[in-house]
Motif scaffolding. Structure first.
Motif, short mmCIF file in Angstrom:
data_model
loop_
_atom_site.label_atom_id
_atom_site.label_comp_id
_atom_site.label_asym_id
_atom_site.label_seq_id
_atom_site.Cartn_x
_atom_site.Cartn_y
_atom_site.Cartn_z
N SER A 154 2.39 -0.77 10.14
CA SER A 154 2.19 0.32 9.18
C SER A 154 0.71 0.71 9.10
N THR B 194 12.61 -7.80 7.38
CA THR B 194 11.30 -7.97 6.76
C THR B 194 10.25 -7.08 7.42
N VAL C 127 4.46 -0.02 3.04
CA VAL C 127 3.00 0.09 3.13
C VAL C 127 2.56 1.41 3.75
N SER D 67 -2.13 -2.89 -0.22
CA SER D 67 -0.97 -2.94 0.67
C SER D 67 -0.63 -4.37 1.09
N GLY E 154 4.93 -6.29 10.24
CA GLY E 154 5.23 -5.06 9.51
C GLY E 154 3.98 -4.41 8.93
N PHE E 155 3.08 -5.24 8.38
CA PHE E 155 1.85 -4.67 7.80
C PHE E 155 0.96 -4.07 8.89
N ILE F 71 5.97 -10.63 8.22
CA ILE F 71 5.24 -9.79 7.26
C ILE F 71 3.98 -9.21 7.90
N SER G 18 3.06 -5.83 0.75
CA SER G 18 3.84 -6.25 1.92
C SER G 18 4.40 -7.65 1.74
N TRP G 19 3.61 -8.56 1.14
CA TRP G 19 4.12 -9.92 0.93
C TRP G 19 5.22 -9.95 -0.13
N SER H 150 7.30 -7.48 -1.06
CA SER H 150 8.53 -6.87 -0.54
C SER H 150 9.12 -7.70 0.59
N GLY H 151 8.26 -8.29 1.41
CA GLY H 151 8.77 -9.10 2.53
C GLY H 151 9.52 -10.33 2.07
N ALA I 95 8.45 -4.05 5.23
CA ALA I 95 7.00 -4.06 5.02
C ALA I 95 6.37 -2.80 5.61
#
Length: 415
Positions: free
Chosen positions: A201, A251, A259, A312, A197-198, A194, A316-317, A319-320, A255
């Motif tokens: 982004s 994941t 985001v 965000s 990905g954050f 996660i 992100s958490w 959706s992850g 994320a």
């Protein structure tokens, strides 16, 4: 100092003591406006506003304050209004008293009494704020405790662990999970996915916003893509990414796609909110691009970036973890929650939910602290570096000019 003398001094100080005490007890700044200060000093309002800004950033020396006090006295302004005016401009109370004493506007005994009153008032404010914080903390703790008790009572009333698990059962299940050897590996793997990905982004969104702000054609191409990403349902992303990248990397990509539009849109709005007058000043003073970015652009877009990052991080958490529940990568918290769902193990499901909340909160606190640190003023450090570089360049040009002049002089002498 006798009691009669103290009462006499208090009467001489009059309204000023009452106003100062009210200001200190309430913690509010004096209420003299810029227009009032400008009228009392006989200065334009914009000039007074600039002086106030300079005072709040760099302070005011005693000589300048003494000159302003003498100007105010010459215009018939009383001592109480002078003190209120100076504190309204951001000067510390002690410095005002010291300069008034040096300008013979206040004798030593009056100054001592005022400082004692100020010290006592400041202690009262600190004590009141501390008590207020303690009361607020106790209130929050009692509210949390109340809902925990309600939760536990409902659990005992239902008495069915397939339907509901109370805080006691959840803590027992969480303790069992923590005791397992792979618990921290599972938590670390989900957090890493996660976070990757954050952060990806966040970086890409910031760079795309900067590029779209600088190049109009780039914005024309990027804006439709961001609008499309905002409208696509999350479940559609999950299904498509499962086909394209598989379950292990799902994941990270999910994320990133969830985001990215939010970071891009907010940061671009921050760039567009830059004051054009500040940009014009930067061009007039020939600031470098780096200085212009740090001094002009950064203060403008950082509030937008902070607000979007706070939202965000939660997205992100959420959706992850949803992606992990559906894709069950190994190891992951989502896989453990999916197993708890399969075996109808509600205490384990609640325990992993609590762990997700703790990890999400810890990651948010850490990242927001770093982001706020990045938003702090860095002008002193950068200014020293740039000034040193410019100073070396000037010395180099001066040395070259001196050598050239010496060469010309030698040539003239020999001829």
């Amino acid at each position: 100092m006798g009691e009669r003398r103290a009462k006499e001094l208090l009467r001489r100080l009059g309204v000023r003591i009452g106003r100062a005490r009210e200001t200190r007890d309430t913690g509010e700044a004096p209420r003299m406006q810029v227009a009032q200060i400008a009228q009392k000093l006989g200065m334009p309002e914009d000039k007074v506003a600039q002086v106030i800004q300079m005072v709040r950033e760099n302070g005011m020396d005693d000589a300048q304050m003494g000159f302003m006090m003498r100007t105010a006295v010459s215009r018939g302004v009383g001592r109480d209004q002078i003190m209120q005016m100076m504190t309204s401009m951001g000067v510390s109370y002690r410095q005002v008293v010291r300069v008034m004493q040096a300008q013979s506007l206040m004798d030593d005994e009056e100054a001592q009494l005022v400082l004692e009153e100020e010290r006592a008032g400041r202690e009262r404010v600190v004590a009141a704020r501390g008590a207020s914080r303690r009361i607020a903390g106790a209130k929050k703790a009692l509210i949390v405790l109340f809902w925990l008790v309600v939760w536990e009572v409902l659990d005992r009333a239902v008495d069915n662990r397939l339907v509901l698990a109370g805080p006691v059962r959840v803590l027992e299940a969480l303790a069992e999970q923590v005791a397992k050897p792979d618990f921290w590996l599972i938590c670390g793997a989900s957090t890493a996915r996660i976070a990757a990905g954050f952060l990806l982004s966040f970086s890409v969104g910031l760079l795309l916003a900067l590029l779209a702000y600088r190049v109009a054609i780039v914005r024309d191409f990027i804006d439709p893509v961001m609008s499309l990403l905002r409208t696509i349902p999350v479940i559609s992303f999950i299904i498509m990414l499962l086909i394209w990248v598989g379950n292990q990397a799902l994941t990270v990509y999910l994320a990133f796609l969830i985001v990215l539009p939010l970071v891009y849109t907010s940061t671009l709005a921050g760039f567009e909110s830059v004051d054009r007058h500040l940009l014009e000043m930067a061009r007039v003073f020939k600031l470098t691009r780096w200085r212009t970015f740090m001094y002009v652009y950064r203060p403008a877009f950082m509030p937008f970036l902070v607000a979007s990052s706070r939202i965000s991080l939660g997205m992100s958490w959420k959706s992850g973890i949803m992606a992990e529940v559906l894709a069950v990568p190994k190891p992951s918290i989502g896989k453990e929650m999916s197993l708890a769902r399969t075996y109808l193990d509600t205490p384990d499901l609640f325990a992993w939910t609590v762990m997700v909340m703790v990890l999400s909160l810890a990651f948010e606190k850490a990242f927001m602290a770093l982001l706020k640190r990045a938003g702090r003023p860095l002008g002193g450090f950068l200014g020293v570096r740039d000034d040193e570089r410019e100073g070396r360049a000037r010395r180099g040009r001066r040395d070259e000019g001196g050598a050239s002049d010496a060469g010309k002089g030698d040539a003239a002498w020999t001829s």
